[in-house]
Scaffold this active site. Structure first.
Site, PDB file in Angstrom:
ATOM      1  N   ASP A   8       0.868  -1.168   0.000  1.00 27.13           N
ATOM      2  CA  ASP A   8       0.000   0.000   0.000  1.00 27.13           C
ATOM      3  C   ASP A   8       0.910   1.225   0.000  1.00 27.13           C
ATOM      4  O   ASP A   8       2.065   1.153   0.429  1.00 27.13           O
ATOM      5  CB  ASP A   8      -0.897  -0.014   1.236  1.00 27.13           C
ATOM      6  CG  ASP A   8      -1.823   1.178   1.287  1.00 27.13           C
ATOM      7  OD1 ASP A   8      -2.468   1.470   0.263  1.00 27.13           O
ATOM      8  OD2 ASP A   8      -1.877   1.830   2.338  1.00 27.13           O
ATOM      9  N   ASP A  10       0.054   4.937   1.069  1.00 29.34           N
ATOM     10  CA  ASP A  10      -0.070   5.836   2.213  1.00 29.34           C
ATOM     11  C   ASP A  10      -0.170   5.038   3.512  1.00 29.34           C
ATOM     12  O   ASP A  10      -1.106   4.283   3.714  1.00 29.34           O
ATOM     13  CB  ASP A  10      -1.297   6.732   2.034  1.00 29.34           C
ATOM     14  CG  ASP A  10      -1.288   7.434   0.684  1.00 29.34           C
ATOM     15  OD1 ASP A  10      -0.227   7.965   0.311  1.00 29.34           O
ATOM     16  OD2 ASP A  10      -2.325   7.412  -0.003  1.00 29.34           O
TER      17      ASP A  10
END
Length: 176
Positions: A8, A10
């Site tokens: 991922d 953020d």
């Protein structure tokens, strides 16, 4: 077939901005801060033969809260600075019901086809329930980085880690 570590963006690669206990993406390069040790962790994964592919939901584009150009400039900056193979971004919101928005596995399947990846020998590292569910839906083992966000929590991640470098240590010690 190849192996991959899906990441991922953020909260895993760069710091998420916190507002009332919930994470939000940086809106521009000035707000972007790469997490400590991420560069070396990604290099270690590459040295082990893993493809490093960022899979990120960026619904603020569809919501009109940020521009496509701002998100793509952040992604380009990360590609230039880190040894990642690709960033796959979903710009849709939930109501659009696309296959690429986590928790659906469409982005993983697309990457697996493009790079000849065996998803069952791959990992997903994320900090939100959608990341873990998407990895599970794609058939990957999952790492949950728990920042105690004020939101829904994932169900049964394979591993828990404190950061991407911590996840890489677990891969080195338990998963090879």
């Amino acid at each position: 077939m190849h192996r991959a570590v899906f990441l991922d963006r953020d909260g895993v690669i760069n710091k998420a901005l916190m507002v009332d206990g919930k994470p939000y993406p940086p809106r521009n390069l000035d707000e972007l801060e790469i997490m400590p040790g991420v560069d070396q962790a990604i290099l270690q994964l590459r040295d082990l033969g893993y493809f490093c592919i960022v899979v990120t939901n960026q619904p603020d584009v569809a919501r009109g809260k940020t521009s496509l150009e701002a998100v793509e400039s952040i992604n380009q900056f990360l590609i230039e600075r880190l040894a990642i193979h690709e960033i796959i971004s979903c710009y849709h919101d939930d109501h659009e019901n696309c296959d690429c928005r986590k928790p659906k596995p469409g982005s993983f399947i697309m990457a697996a086809l493009k790079y000849n990846i065996d998803l069952s020998k791959s990992f997903m590292v994320g900090d939100r329930w959608r990341d873990i569910a998407a990895g599970q839906n794609a058939g990957c083992r999952t790492f949950f980085i728990d920042y105690q966000y004020n939101e829904k929590q994932p169900t049964n991640p394979t591993y828990r880690a404190s950061s991407l470098p911590d996840a890489v240590k677990i891969i080195l010690n338990e998963c090879l």
